[in-house]
Design an enzyme around this catalytic site. Structure first.
Site, short mmCIF file in Angstrom:
data_model
loop_
_atom_site.label_atom_id
_atom_site.label_comp_id
_atom_site.label_asym_id
_atom_site.label_seq_id
_atom_site.Cartn_x
_atom_site.Cartn_y
_atom_site.Cartn_z
N ASP A 77 24.34 83.51 -4.66
CA ASP A 77 25.59 82.88 -5.07
C ASP A 77 25.90 83.11 -6.55
O ASP A 77 25.06 83.60 -7.30
CB ASP A 77 25.55 81.37 -4.76
CG ASP A 77 24.23 80.72 -5.15
OD1 ASP A 77 23.53 81.27 -6.03
OD2 ASP A 77 23.88 79.68 -4.57
N ASN A 148 20.58 67.65 -1.75
CA ASN A 148 21.44 67.30 -0.61
C ASN A 148 21.22 68.23 0.59
O ASN A 148 21.98 68.21 1.55
CB ASN A 148 22.92 67.34 -1.03
CG ASN A 148 23.37 68.73 -1.45
OD1 ASN A 148 22.60 69.68 -1.42
ND2 ASN A 148 24.63 68.85 -1.84
N HIS A 150 21.28 71.56 0.54
CA HIS A 150 21.99 72.84 0.56
C HIS A 150 21.02 74.01 0.41
O HIS A 150 19.93 73.87 -0.16
CB HIS A 150 23.12 72.88 -0.48
CG HIS A 150 22.71 73.02 -1.90
ND1 HIS A 150 23.53 72.66 -2.95
CD2 HIS A 150 21.57 73.49 -2.48
CE1 HIS A 150 22.92 72.91 -4.09
NE2 HIS A 150 21.73 73.40 -3.84
N GLU A 155 26.89 73.74 1.11
CA GLU A 155 26.80 72.30 0.94
C GLU A 155 26.87 71.59 2.29
O GLU A 155 27.24 72.22 3.30
CB GLU A 155 27.96 71.83 0.04
CG GLU A 155 28.01 72.50 -1.34
CD GLU A 155 27.00 71.91 -2.32
OE1 GLU A 155 25.88 71.54 -1.92
OE2 GLU A 155 27.34 71.83 -3.52
P1 PGA Z 1 16.97 73.63 -8.34
O1 PGA Z 1 18.07 73.82 -7.22
O2 PGA Z 1 16.04 74.79 -8.19
O3 PGA Z 1 17.71 73.70 -9.64
O4 PGA Z 1 16.31 72.33 -8.06
C1 PGA Z 1 17.64 74.23 -5.99
C2 PGA Z 1 18.83 74.70 -5.21
O5 PGA Z 1 19.94 74.20 -5.47
O6 PGA Z 1 18.66 75.56 -4.35
#
Ligand code: PGA
Length: 253
Positions: A77, A148, A150, A155
């Protein structure tokens, strides 16, 4: 897809040990494909989680253990509206963490372009998907997991059959990621993200998660219902997924 192929989990004493083990898996994959005269296609992730993994890969490269000359990469992404030169762009993140330190060929690096005009986005996202297929598909997709649930920027609510597209970021994700931004430059509201189906097409998936703050999400993703409300739960339908966990994210301490 085999619906009964629950992902496997490997629990390590800490995130450094887990990251090292995953880096060694990547080295073994690249070497075994090289030995067969084949290139390797890696799907890569950004965020706080993979930082030690990239550090391990850099060290293995500088120790002469691995070359990236046969490797092609596709990042999950990119924030929409951020130029490649922006220090918060995932293009920059990947160059700082890995690409600037290894012998990957620049033409083999793919990170979605956050500056594409709205009118061009649909065609651009389709071409990102085609490039993955033309490269032979992703051999190993590296993932983190949001609090969450994702994966990539898919999301809660993301469809199982979603492909690379523009997504709106939820407030929770924007709050989680705000630590990397200043007040003047806030977290963008939209991104380009590979879809859930793009991720599930990968031949193998390795998901890393660290710390107690991810434990409940990891448990639900592994053992809860398969639901768009927790996109990582779709991985239960993938035939070859391993969760690389530390004790905290595994719920062990
Ligand atoms: P983070 O995010 O590594 O910053 O905890 C993980 C993600 O969003 O895949």
């Amino acid at each position: 897809m085999n619906k009964t192929a629950t992902p496997t989990t490997q629990v390590f004493p800490d995130s450094a040990a887990a990251s090292q083990a995953l880096a060694m898996e990547v080295v073994a994959l690249i070497k075994s494909r090289e030995a067969q005269g084949l290139p390797t296609v890696l799907g890569l992730a950004t965020g706080g989680t993979p930082i030690q993994f990239y550090e391990a890969l850099r060290k293995l490269h500088s120790a002469g253990e691995i070359s990236f000359r046969t490797v092609t990469t596709f990042n999950l992404d990119e924030y929409l509206g951020l130029d490649r030169a922006d220090p918060h762009s995932y293009w920059q993140f990947m160059h700082e963490q890995l690409f600037d330190h290894v012998d990957i060929l620049p033409d083999n690096i793919h990170v979605p372009d956050g500056t594409i005009a709205d009118s061009e986005l649909e065609a651009y996202c389709r071409s990102y998907e085609s490039s993955i297929v033309e490269a032979g598909g992703i051999d190993l997709q590296i993932l983190g997991i949001g609090t969450n649930g994702h994966i990539g920027f898919n999301e809660p609510g993301a469809a199982r059959d979603s492909r690379t597209r523009v997504v709106d970021l939820c407030e929770k994700t924007r709050n989680d990621n705000a630590v990397h931004f200043t007040e003047e430059q806030q977290v963008p509201t939209r991104a380009i993200s590979m879809g859930c189906a793009t991720i599930l097409d990968a031949k193998r998936i390795a998901l890393m998660a660290w710390g107690e703050r991810k434990a409940a999400t990891v448990q639900s993703a592994l053992h809860g219902p398969i639901t768009p409300e927790l996109p990582a739960s779709f991985l239960q339908e993938h035939p070859d997924t391993t969760y690389y966990l530390d004790k905290g994210s595994a719920g062990g301490s």
